[in-house]
Design a protein around this motif. Structure first.
Motif, PDB file in Angstrom:
ATOM      1  N   GLN A 104      12.536 -47.613 -17.571  1.00  0.00           N
ATOM      2  CA  GLN A 104      13.732 -47.800 -18.462  1.00  0.00           C
ATOM      3  C   GLN A 104      12.950 -48.316 -19.899  1.00  0.00           C
ATOM      4  N   GLU A 105      11.849 -48.841 -19.790  1.00  0.00           N
ATOM      5  CA  GLU A 105      11.166 -49.527 -21.115  1.00  0.00           C
ATOM      6  C   GLU A 105      10.649 -48.300 -21.936  1.00  0.00           C
ATOM      7  N   ILE A 106      10.403 -46.919 -21.243  1.00  0.00           N
ATOM      8  CA  ILE A 106      10.135 -45.858 -22.341  1.00  0.00           C
ATOM      9  C   ILE A 106      11.624 -45.239 -22.750  1.00  0.00           C
ATOM     10  N   GLY A 150      -3.931 -48.733 -17.051  1.00  0.00           N
ATOM     11  CA  GLY A 150      -3.129 -48.237 -15.882  1.00  0.00           C
ATOM     12  C   GLY A 150      -2.185 -49.261 -15.245  1.00  0.00           C
ATOM     13  N   ASN A 151      -2.023 -50.457 -15.894  1.00  0.00           N
ATOM     14  CA  ASN A 151      -1.008 -51.369 -15.215  1.00  0.00           C
ATOM     15  C   ASN A 151       0.421 -51.304 -15.362  1.00  0.00           C
ATOM     16  N   PHE A 152       0.309 -50.514 -16.941  1.00  0.00           N
ATOM     17  CA  PHE A 152       1.731 -50.043 -17.286  1.00  0.00           C
ATOM     18  C   PHE A 152       1.303 -48.531 -17.560  1.00  0.00           C
ATOM     19  N   PRO A 153       1.337 -47.588 -16.690  1.00  0.00           N
ATOM     20  CA  PRO A 153       0.690 -46.547 -16.975  1.00  0.00           C
ATOM     21  C   PRO A 153       1.519 -45.673 -17.777  1.00  0.00           C
ATOM     22  N   SER A 158       3.931 -45.162 -24.080  1.00  0.00           N
ATOM     23  CA  SER A 158       5.341 -45.103 -24.895  1.00  0.00           C
ATOM     24  C   SER A 158       5.185 -45.790 -26.108  1.00  0.00           C
ATOM     25  N   TRP A 159       5.034 -47.136 -25.911  1.00  0.00           N
ATOM     26  CA  TRP A 159       5.027 -47.997 -27.232  1.00  0.00           C
ATOM     27  C   TRP A 159       3.966 -47.435 -28.347  1.00  0.00           C
ATOM     28  N   TYR A 160       3.225 -46.726 -27.962  1.00  0.00           N
ATOM     29  CA  TYR A 160       2.154 -46.043 -28.926  1.00  0.00           C
ATOM     30  C   TYR A 160       2.855 -44.697 -29.407  1.00  0.00           C
ATOM     31  N   LEU A 251      -4.742 -53.250 -31.689  1.00  0.00           N
ATOM     32  CA  LEU A 251      -5.375 -54.057 -30.446  1.00  0.00           C
ATOM     33  C   LEU A 251      -4.577 -54.784 -29.578  1.00  0.00           C
ATOM     34  N   GLU A 252      -4.196 -54.120 -28.434  1.00  0.00           N
ATOM     35  CA  GLU A 252      -3.316 -55.237 -27.279  1.00  0.00           C
ATOM     36  C   GLU A 252      -4.276 -55.507 -26.298  1.00  0.00           C
ATOM     37  N   LEU A 253      -4.870 -56.769 -26.302  1.00  0.00           N
ATOM     38  CA  LEU A 253      -5.909 -57.176 -25.627  1.00  0.00           C
ATOM     39  C   LEU A 253      -5.567 -58.321 -24.180  1.00  0.00           C
ATOM     40  N   GLN A 284      -1.047 -58.813 -12.604  1.00  0.00           N
ATOM     41  CA  GLN A 284      -1.809 -57.652 -13.396  1.00  0.00           C
ATOM     42  C   GLN A 284      -1.126 -57.382 -14.661  1.00  0.00           C
ATOM     43  N   ARG A 285      -0.597 -58.329 -15.446  1.00  0.00           N
ATOM     44  CA  ARG A 285       0.071 -57.883 -16.816  1.00  0.00           C
ATOM     45  C   ARG A 285      -0.797 -58.604 -17.553  1.00  0.00           C
ATOM     46  N   CYS A 286      -0.829 -58.154 -18.831  1.00  0.00           N
ATOM     47  CA  CYS A 286      -1.504 -58.979 -19.933  1.00  0.00           C
ATOM     48  C   CYS A 286      -0.841 -60.136 -20.223  1.00  0.00           C
ATOM     49  N   THR A 287       0.471 -60.149 -19.932  1.00  0.00           N
ATOM     50  CA  THR A 287       1.276 -61.281 -20.108  1.00  0.00           C
ATOM     51  C   THR A 287       1.408 -62.131 -18.890  1.00  0.00           C
ATOM     52  N   SER A 288       0.830 -61.878 -17.762  1.00  0.00           N
ATOM     53  CA  SER A 288       1.114 -62.739 -16.480  1.00  0.00           C
ATOM     54  C   SER A 288       0.633 -64.012 -17.011  1.00  0.00           C
ATOM     55  N   THR A 451       6.523 -65.681 -18.886  1.00  0.00           N
ATOM     56  CA  THR A 451       5.544 -65.524 -19.952  1.00  0.00           C
ATOM     57  C   THR A 451       5.727 -64.012 -20.110  1.00  0.00           C
ATOM     58  N   SER A 452       5.950 -63.093 -19.162  1.00  0.00           N
ATOM     59  CA  SER A 452       5.929 -61.651 -18.887  1.00  0.00           C
ATOM     60  C   SER A 452       7.483 -61.072 -19.252  1.00  0.00           C
ATOM     61  N   GLY A 453       7.300 -59.967 -19.382  1.00  0.00           N
ATOM     62  CA  GLY A 453       8.800 -59.141 -19.589  1.00  0.00           C
ATOM     63  C   GLY A 453       9.510 -59.192 -20.876  1.00  0.00           C
ATOM     64  N   ALA A 454       8.520 -58.900 -21.730  1.00  0.00           N
ATOM     65  CA  ALA A 454       9.182 -58.723 -23.413  1.00  0.00           C
ATOM     66  C   ALA A 454      10.041 -57.590 -23.386  1.00  0.00           C
ATOM     67  N   GLU A 455      11.139 -57.834 -24.346  1.00  0.00           N
ATOM     68  CA  GLU A 455      11.971 -56.603 -24.529  1.00  0.00           C
ATOM     69  C   GLU A 455      11.479 -55.486 -25.379  1.00  0.00           C
ATOM     70  N   PRO A 459       8.646 -57.560 -31.851  1.00  0.00           N
ATOM     71  CA  PRO A 459       7.220 -57.512 -31.856  1.00  0.00           C
ATOM     72  C   PRO A 459       6.557 -57.907 -30.590  1.00  0.00           C
ATOM     73  N   PHE A 460       5.420 -57.137 -30.334  1.00  0.00           N
ATOM     74  CA  PHE A 460       4.704 -57.276 -29.206  1.00  0.00           C
ATOM     75  C   PHE A 460       3.187 -57.387 -29.429  1.00  0.00           C
ATOM     76  N   GLY A 461       2.433 -58.454 -29.354  1.00  0.00           N
ATOM     77  CA  GLY A 461       1.239 -58.672 -29.801  1.00  0.00           C
ATOM     78  C   GLY A 461       0.691 -60.017 -29.729  1.00  0.00           C
TER      79      GLY A 461
HETATM   80  C1  UN1 Z   1       0.574 -55.253 -20.547  1.00  0.00           C
HETATM   81  O1  UN1 Z   1       0.479 -55.850 -19.522  1.00  0.00           O
HETATM   82  O2  UN1 Z   1      -0.173 -54.588 -21.103  1.00  0.00           O
HETATM   83  O3  UN1 Z   1       6.072 -58.028 -21.475  1.00  0.00           O
HETATM   84  C2  UN1 Z   1       2.011 -55.174 -21.076  1.00  0.00           C
HETATM   85  C3  UN1 Z   1       5.515 -57.236 -20.509  1.00  0.00           C
HETATM   86  C4  UN1 Z   1       5.754 -56.126 -20.401  1.00  0.00           C
HETATM   87  C5  UN1 Z   1       4.367 -55.363 -21.025  1.00  0.00           C
HETATM   88  C6  UN1 Z   1       3.224 -56.029 -20.444  1.00  0.00           C
HETATM   89  N1  UN1 Z   1       6.815 -55.542 -21.064  1.00  0.00           N
HETATM   90  O4  UN1 Z   1       5.265 -58.100 -19.509  1.00  0.00           O
END
Ligand code: UN1
Length: 514
Positions: A104-106, A150-153, A158-160, A251-253, A284-288, A451-455, A459-461
């Protein structure tokens, strides 16, 4: 499903491979989802050449037509939503409900950018001289290399890819090898949506070969922009490499995302938020969620309720209704086991740790734990600001908990790791929410939410170790994939020199009211 997944250069599959590796289902390791034929650095360079050759024609395609292609991608993603999500679940073990959300995010991203094809607004700007007009235009940056985890494969790529293509760039995409089958399905949807050959190229390669291919492609002047989602360590190397070519990558780290729970928070809501933030996607999200920072007056109560909710949470087979499934792949399981070594003697562990096995069972486990890479969700109470567990990203199901006394102290603890991706505060006091947002260094702040689940259109970063200040999504990402060109057009019939030939306004600047 797919037999062998191969790179695509200029619309053609690349048959030669330096290595062939199986991609397995992490919830059922005996299930081989496909085989990946990995390419060497030369294929990365060839892909960059193909993208370079296709770029001028794609940039000359009217933006509304490129928007039509993005609209087609969104429609095909909608048509294939269930199939693609099922493949995400099978290849990386993300629970089906979440995998559907990922697809759905795509679709949301396509919805946003298909209209941008009819905008990509520039400005008309008044000139300081007569008979002269000023304008700005957004121009594509050129050829873009996108390297994703590959955690959001499919959602994060699609964001890029969606904005990069919409803006008239051509792309070389390097997906994670352990999510190659789903990446290939994602690519096929683009290829059937009207993206011309050469505009979107895909290279499967390991980290070292990708880096050396990128190094060569940059040196040859074939790449104008790099987008990278992954670890801070690799992001640093990519940033250095791009810097040598005077480029700023997107860069999204990593993240060590804090959640502050104040004395006036609605505790049940905070527990629900901590559970999803910490253990959703198996952490396993960067936002976990990294560390819950809890006011002393509610610390014990929060720990009790969080511990109970975690014990009650459904985990296991990701095709079932579970909060979380396995870790993504063996490499991630090994990395997570290493971070469990950061649990120290002064910590209090709530619940079990490590892999779920017959000897280390989990009550109520859904399915067969021996079949896959399943790890206990672990709460570690009493983490301190200089603990490894407090300072470093774990990328797995472990949450640290620490007490605080004043909001300033909570904010300082929230900033201490040096990461700055997302953050959250649970409070019923608007004053605390705004003070937190002002003081926290994170690029994203949630109030009474995970902390996760941004719309997909905010802006994400992140900042600090989480990135270099670049932002994805919404209108903000347009600045990553376009460059401003300014134009001045003089139709006065003479050379009018800026600053020198500009009329000054007559005025008496000694005038004072009596
Ligand atoms: C990521 O883990 O690299 O905000 C991105 C979120 C997701 C994206 C996470 N929509 O948690």
């Amino acid at each position: 499903m797919a037999g062998e997944v191969l790179s695509v250069v200029g619309g053609e599959r690349v048959a030669e491979a330096v290595r062939r590796t199986p991609s397995t289902n992490p919830a059922r390791l005996s299930d081989v989802v496909g085989t990946v034929g990995s390419a060497g650095p030369d294929v990365f360079v060839r892909a960059a050449e193909a993208a370079r050759s296709a770029q001028a024609a794609w940039a000359a395609t009217p933006a509304p037509q490129r928007g039509q292609v993005i609209s087609n991608v969104g429609r095909l993603m909608t048509l294939n939503k269930e199939r693609l999500a099922a493949l995400v679940t099978r290849e990386i073990g993300k629970p089906l409900g979440e995998a559907l959300g990922e697809v759905q995010e795509i679709i949301d991203t396509c919805d946003f950018f298909l209209g941008e094809g009819r905008r990509l607004y520039g400005q008309t700007v008044p000139s300081e001289m007569p008979d002269k007009q000023l304008f700005t235009f957004r121009r594509p940056v050129g050829t873009v290399a996108v390297i994703t985890a590959g955690n959001f494969p499919v959602a994060v790529p699609s964001w890029y890819l969606v904005p990069a293509l919409l803006c008239g760039n051509t792309v070389v995409w390097k997906p994670a090898e352990y999510s190659a089958v789903v990446s290939d399905a994602f690519y096929e949807i683009f290829a059937h949506s009207g993206v011309p050959a050469g505009v979107f190229n895909v290279v499967y390669a390991d980290g070292q070969d990708t880096f050396s291919g990128l190094e060569q492609a940059l040196a040859a002047g074939l790449i104008n922009k790099v987008g990278f989602t992954g670890s801070s360590a690799v992001g640093t190397r990519i940033g250095e490499l791009c810097g040598r070519h005077l480029q700023t990558p997107c860069l999204e780290l990593g993240g060590k995302n804090p959640m502050v729970i104040t004395e006036d928070a609605e505790l049940d809501l905070a527990v629900e938020g901590a559970l999803f933030s910490g253990f959703g996607t198996a952490g396993q999200r960067c936002t976990s969620l990294g560390t819950a920072i809890v006011h002393r007056s509610v610390y014990d109560e929060f720990l009790d309720r969080f511990g109970q909710a975690t014990a009650d949470a459904a985990m296991g087979d990701p095709t079932q209704d579970v909060l979380f499934g396995p870790l993504l792949d063996e490499k991630f399981a090994a990395g997570f086991e290493k971070s469990l070594g950061w649990i120290a003697a002064h910590h209090r562990v709530i619940g079990r740790t490590g892999r779920v096995t017959a000897d280390n069972p989990r009550a109520g486990f859904v399915g067969d734990p021996a079949a896959g890479l399943f790890y206990h969700p672990t709460i570690v109470a009493g983490v301190r600001a200089d603990d490894e567990l407090f300072l470093n990203e774990t990328f797995g199901p472990v949450v640290g908990v620490t007490p605080y006394s004043t909001l300033d102290e909570a904010i300082a603890l929230g900033n201490k790791s040096g990461y700055g991706l997302s953050s959250s505060i649970y409070t019923t006091d608007p004053n605390k929410a705004f003070r937190f947002a002002q003081g926290i260094s994170a690029g994203m702040v949630s109030v009474n939410n995970s902390t996760s689940g941004a719309e997909a259109h905010l802006p994400f970063g992140g900042n600090g170790k989480s990135g270099n200040g670049s932002r994805q999504s919404g209108v903000w990402v347009l600045d990553q994939f376009t460059r401003w060109q300014s134009m001045n057009w003089d139709y006065s019939g003479k050379l009018q020199k800026a600053q020198m030939d500009t009329e000054t306004v007559e005025a008496d600047l000694t005038f004072q009211l009596q």
